[in-house]
Design a protein around this motif. Structure first.
Motif, short mmCIF file in Angstrom:
data_model
loop_
_atom_site.label_atom_id
_atom_site.label_comp_id
_atom_site.label_asym_id
_atom_site.label_seq_id
_atom_site.Cartn_x
_atom_site.Cartn_y
_atom_site.Cartn_z
N ASN A 103 0.82 -1.21 0.00
CA ASN A 103 0.00 0.00 0.00
C ASN A 103 0.86 1.26 0.00
N ALA A 104 2.03 1.18 0.61
CA ALA A 104 2.92 2.35 0.69
C ALA A 104 3.70 2.58 -0.59
N GLY A 105 3.69 1.62 -1.51
CA GLY A 105 4.37 1.83 -2.78
C GLY A 105 5.45 0.83 -3.11
N ALA A 106 5.69 -0.15 -2.24
CA ALA A 106 6.62 -1.22 -2.59
C ALA A 106 6.03 -2.04 -3.73
N VAL A 107 6.89 -2.57 -4.61
CA VAL A 107 6.39 -3.31 -5.76
C VAL A 107 6.22 -4.79 -5.47
N ASP A 108 6.87 -5.28 -4.40
CA ASP A 108 6.82 -6.71 -4.12
C ASP A 108 7.46 -6.94 -2.76
N TYR A 109 7.52 -8.21 -2.35
CA TYR A 109 8.23 -8.56 -1.12
C TYR A 109 8.87 -9.93 -1.29
N ILE A 110 9.93 -10.14 -0.55
CA ILE A 110 10.54 -11.48 -0.48
C ILE A 110 10.62 -11.86 1.00
N ALA A 111 10.37 -13.12 1.27
CA ALA A 111 10.29 -13.56 2.67
C ALA A 111 11.60 -14.23 3.11
N LYS A 112 11.87 -14.09 4.40
CA LYS A 112 12.96 -14.82 5.04
C LYS A 112 12.39 -16.14 5.58
N PRO A 113 13.14 -17.21 5.54
CA PRO A 113 14.46 -17.38 4.91
C PRO A 113 14.35 -17.29 3.39
N PHE A 114 15.43 -16.82 2.74
CA PHE A 114 15.40 -16.52 1.32
C PHE A 114 15.44 -17.79 0.47
N ASN A 115 14.56 -17.80 -0.53
CA ASN A 115 14.61 -18.82 -1.58
C ASN A 115 15.38 -18.22 -2.75
N PRO A 116 16.58 -18.71 -3.06
CA PRO A 116 17.41 -18.09 -4.10
C PRO A 116 16.69 -17.92 -5.44
N LYS A 117 15.92 -18.92 -5.87
CA LYS A 117 15.22 -18.81 -7.16
C LYS A 117 14.19 -17.68 -7.14
N VAL A 118 13.45 -17.59 -6.03
CA VAL A 118 12.43 -16.53 -5.90
C VAL A 118 13.11 -15.16 -5.90
N VAL A 119 14.21 -15.02 -5.16
CA VAL A 119 14.91 -13.74 -5.09
C VAL A 119 15.37 -13.32 -6.48
N ARG A 120 16.00 -14.24 -7.21
CA ARG A 120 16.52 -13.91 -8.54
C ARG A 120 15.39 -13.54 -9.51
N LEU A 121 14.31 -14.33 -9.48
CA LEU A 121 13.20 -14.08 -10.40
C LEU A 121 12.54 -12.73 -10.12
N ARG A 122 12.33 -12.42 -8.84
CA ARG A 122 11.66 -11.16 -8.53
C ARG A 122 12.56 -9.96 -8.81
#
Length: 352
Positions: A103-122
């Motif tokens: 709502n504040a203007g972020a385009v997305d989020y990634i959750a901890k613990p990090f999934n390397p594939k998700v981080v790279r794709l996003r």
């Protein structure tokens, strides 16, 4: 044009936990340049001072001193930083923060613990989207600039056609623009109107000058080209060229603000107003007359005086200056007349 010029994108990772920063660097370093900030204050400092802005910010929410929401709010207040996509870093159970962040203007989020594939794709997705948006903005800007240039050329061509119709060479249009530029350059040296000229974008004002008499397109030939003195009724018709011209310009204003057309409108409508309030069409007086029109009023009369017309001989430069000097404080703004007198030699060279 874009502020992002390198092929390899830069990502700013902001997290107060060093281990999280190192993990994200390890995941992304093969494809991106990675910058790090250990807290929100450091992140803001880097964003302000770095020449090469990051193309993505991975931003932790919970940090001391300045949390992720505060960093994002700051970025949204800056015209350059607000374009940088922000992905919030959240814990797996922070659904409320995820919604608040989006709502504040972020385009997305990634959750901890990090999934390397998700981080790279996003990261790849949002950097690509940002680059696509910037290319689109550049194309829109280029097309807008092209349309503005086309509009200016078209309107100036119309102004020249009107001068030819008035049995003039078209040089009046060119000279009034050049003389206006000389006068504005002198006025910028003085305190009285310097800031006002800067605020109104004087370079655009100068471009608008050739349109000052465009309303003469609506004046009948038997009046416009009459070699003798006009009757009161004929002069009343001549005076309508200010309203006709400004209405033509007004019809071109499709929507929103257009500095160029706004200057054209003011100059067309008000360049025959007088400092003492006895001009036309609105009997404005003093500084109620737009500054652009007060400047063009002096330039237009000077050039008309030193030019031969079908109804009069050309005055000498000295005769024209005497007439303008005597009309200072009645017909003309005395500050503008004084500026003209400071550069009278330049006026003489351009009018000869």
């Amino acid at each position: 044009m874009s502020d992002y010029t390198t092929d390899k994108a830069t990502i700013l990772v902001v997290d107060d936990m060093e281990v999280n920063r190192l993990i994200l660097q390890e995941i992304l370093a093969d494809s991106y340049e990675i910058q790090q900030a250990a807290d929100g204050l450091e992140a803001v400092t880097k964003l302000i001072t770095c020449i090469q802005k990051p193309q993505l910010v991975l931003l932790d929410i919970m940090m001391p001193e300045m949390d992720g929401f505060e960093v994002l709010r700051f970025m949204k207040t800056d015209p350059v930083l607000q374009k940088i996509p922000v992905i919030f870093i959240t814990a797996a159970n922070e659904e409320t923060n995820e919604i608040r962040g989006l709502n504040a203007g972020a385009v997305d989020y990634i959750a901890k613990p990090f999934n390397p594939k998700v981080v790279r794709l996003r990261a790849a997705t949002h950097i690509e989207l940002m680059r696509y948006r910037e290319k689109l903005e550049d194309l829109v800007d280029a097309k807008a600039n092209e349309l503005v240039a086309t509009k200016e050329i078209f309107l100036e061509t119309m102004a020249n056609l009107i001068e030819y119709r008035s049995l003039e060479s078209g040089e009046h249009v060119k000279r009034t623009r050049e003389l206006t530029q000389l006068l504005i350059m002198e006025l910028l040296k003085k305190q009285t109107y310097r800031q006002q000229l800067i605020d109104c974008d004087y370079s655009v004002l100068i471009k608008a000058v050739p349109l000052h008499d465009i309303g003469k397109i609506g004046i009948p030939d038997n009046i416009l080209l009459k070699p003798g003195r006009l009757t009161p009724e004929e002069f009343a018709v001549i005076k309508t060229h200010t309203v006709i011209g400004s209405e033509i310009i007004k019809s071109l204003l499709v929507s929103g603000e257009d500095v160029y057309l706004s200057h054209c409108y003011d100059i067309c409508r008000f360049h025959h107003e007088r400092w003492d309030g006895n001009g036309y069409p609105a009997n404005l007086a003093g500084t109620d007359i737009p500054l652009s029109a007060r400047i063009v009023a002096v330039v237009d009369v000077y050039d008309a005086l030193v030019s031969e017309r079908c109804y009069k001989r050309a005055h000498t430069h000295e005769e024209a200056l005497t007439i303008i000097r005597e009309a200072s404080g009645t017909q003309f703004d005395p500050n503008i007349v004084n500026a003209l007198l400071q550069i009278e030699d330049q006026f003489k060279r351009h009018s000869s």
